[in-house]
Scaffold this motif. Structure first.
Motif, PDB file in Angstrom:
ATOM      1  N   ARG A   1     -29.712  66.686  21.750  1.00  0.00           N
ATOM      2  CA  ARG A   1     -30.559  66.770  21.135  1.00  0.00           C
ATOM      3  C   ARG A   1     -32.259  67.702  21.438  1.00  0.00           C
ATOM      4  NH1 ARG A   1     -36.151  64.888  18.339  1.00  0.00           N
ATOM      5  NH2 ARG A   1     -36.011  64.321  16.219  1.00  0.00           N
ATOM      6  N   LYS A   2     -32.221  68.708  21.102  1.00  0.00           N
ATOM      7  CA  LYS A   2     -33.456  69.431  21.934  1.00  0.00           C
ATOM      8  C   LYS A   2     -34.428  69.138  20.525  1.00  0.00           C
ATOM      9  CE  LYS A   2     -33.476  72.751  24.000  1.00  0.00           C
ATOM     10  NZ  LYS A   2     -34.174  72.511  24.748  1.00  0.00           N
TER      11      LYS A   2
ATOM     12  N   LEU B   1     -37.976  73.843  22.888  1.00  0.00           N
ATOM     13  CA  LEU B   1     -37.702  74.452  23.563  1.00  0.00           C
ATOM     14  C   LEU B   1     -37.811  73.734  25.127  1.00  0.00           C
ATOM     15  CD1 LEU B   1     -38.403  78.021  23.153  1.00  0.00           C
ATOM     16  CD2 LEU B   1     -36.309  77.330  21.998  1.00  0.00           C
TER      17      LEU B   1
ATOM     18  N   THR C   1     -35.299  68.035  25.957  1.00  0.00           N
ATOM     19  CA  THR C   1     -33.919  68.122  25.397  1.00  0.00           C
ATOM     20  C   THR C   1     -33.985  66.237  26.131  1.00  0.00           C
ATOM     21  OG1 THR C   1     -33.722  69.895  26.523  1.00  0.00           O
ATOM     22  CG2 THR C   1     -31.690  69.072  26.143  1.00  0.00           C
TER      23      THR C   1
ATOM     24  N   ILE D   1     -26.050  74.215  27.672  1.00  0.00           N
ATOM     25  CA  ILE D   1     -26.728  73.435  26.741  1.00  0.00           C
ATOM     26  C   ILE D   1     -28.028  74.897  26.205  1.00  0.00           C
ATOM     27  CG2 ILE D   1     -29.190  72.469  25.388  1.00  0.00           C
ATOM     28  CD1 ILE D   1     -27.892  69.896  28.092  1.00  0.00           C
ATOM     29  N   GLU D   2     -29.024  75.390  27.004  1.00  0.00           N
ATOM     30  CA  GLU D   2     -29.043  77.218  26.724  1.00  0.00           C
ATOM     31  C   GLU D   2     -28.561  77.720  26.085  1.00  0.00           C
ATOM     32  OE1 GLU D   2     -31.198  78.090  30.446  1.00  0.00           O
ATOM     33  OE2 GLU D   2     -32.514  75.948  30.413  1.00  0.00           O
TER      34      GLU D   2
ATOM     35  N   VAL E   1     -28.207  76.928  22.507  1.00  0.00           N
ATOM     36  CA  VAL E   1     -29.623  77.531  21.872  1.00  0.00           C
ATOM     37  C   VAL E   1     -29.197  78.583  21.284  1.00  0.00           C
ATOM     38  CG1 VAL E   1     -31.557  77.317  21.680  1.00  0.00           C
ATOM     39  CG2 VAL E   1     -30.238  75.218  22.442  1.00  0.00           C
TER      40      VAL E   1
ATOM     41  N   LEU F   1     -26.687  75.302  18.826  1.00  0.00           N
ATOM     42  CA  LEU F   1     -26.900  73.978  18.409  1.00  0.00           C
ATOM     43  C   LEU F   1     -29.450  74.397  18.297  1.00  0.00           C
ATOM     44  CD1 LEU F   1     -27.379  71.030  19.885  1.00  0.00           C
ATOM     45  CD2 LEU F   1     -28.908  71.901  22.093  1.00  0.00           C
ATOM     46  N   THR F   2     -29.263  73.358  17.203  1.00  0.00           N
ATOM     47  CA  THR F   2     -30.586  73.737  16.417  1.00  0.00           C
ATOM     48  C   THR F   2     -31.666  72.969  17.759  1.00  0.00           C
ATOM     49  OG1 THR F   2     -29.762  73.351  14.539  1.00  0.00           O
ATOM     50  CG2 THR F   2     -32.194  73.441  14.084  1.00  0.00           C
ATOM     51  N   VAL F   3     -32.548  73.499  17.731  1.00  0.00           N
ATOM     52  CA  VAL F   3     -33.950  73.070  18.221  1.00  0.00           C
ATOM     53  C   VAL F   3     -34.930  72.573  16.876  1.00  0.00           C
ATOM     54  CG1 VAL F   3     -36.546  73.235  19.123  1.00  0.00           C
ATOM     55  CG2 VAL F   3     -34.159  74.801  19.920  1.00  0.00           C
TER      56      VAL F   3
ATOM     57  N   GLN G   1     -39.054  73.413  15.339  1.00  0.00           N
ATOM     58  CA  GLN G   1     -39.392  75.111  15.761  1.00  0.00           C
ATOM     59  C   GLN G   1     -40.091  76.061  14.710  1.00  0.00           C
ATOM     60  OE1 GLN G   1     -36.739  77.579  16.331  1.00  0.00           O
ATOM     61  NE2 GLN G   1     -36.214  77.565  18.355  1.00  0.00           N
TER      62      GLN G   1
END
Length: 73
Positions: free
Chosen positions: A13-14, A17, A20, A59-60, A63, A68-70, A73
């Protein structure tokens, strides 16, 4: 999601930014980076296990690719 290097599956889960959260549902036994660290006699100094650098890169990458949703934001 899975690590691109060793395919270990984790829940991610982000929240931002910078933040994590990672859960290892099957433990970190499949993580090759942690296995190398433990084989060399290394141990985390705290109860919190540091993130695998290869998993962090995965993970980066997820994103950046929009996989993978932050959340905030």
């Amino acid at each position: 999601m899975s690590c691109v290097r060793c395919a270990t599956t984790v829940l991610v889960r982000k929240s931002s930014l910078a933040q994590t959260s990672v859960q290892w549902p099957d433990g970190a036994q499949g993580c090759s980076e942690f296995a190398d660290l433990l084989a060399a006699g290394g141990r985390p100094r705290t109860a919190v296990i540091p993130t695998c650098t290869r998993l962090r890169a995965s993970i980066e990458q997820a994103v950046m690719a929009g996989e993978l949703t932050v959340v905030d934001q």
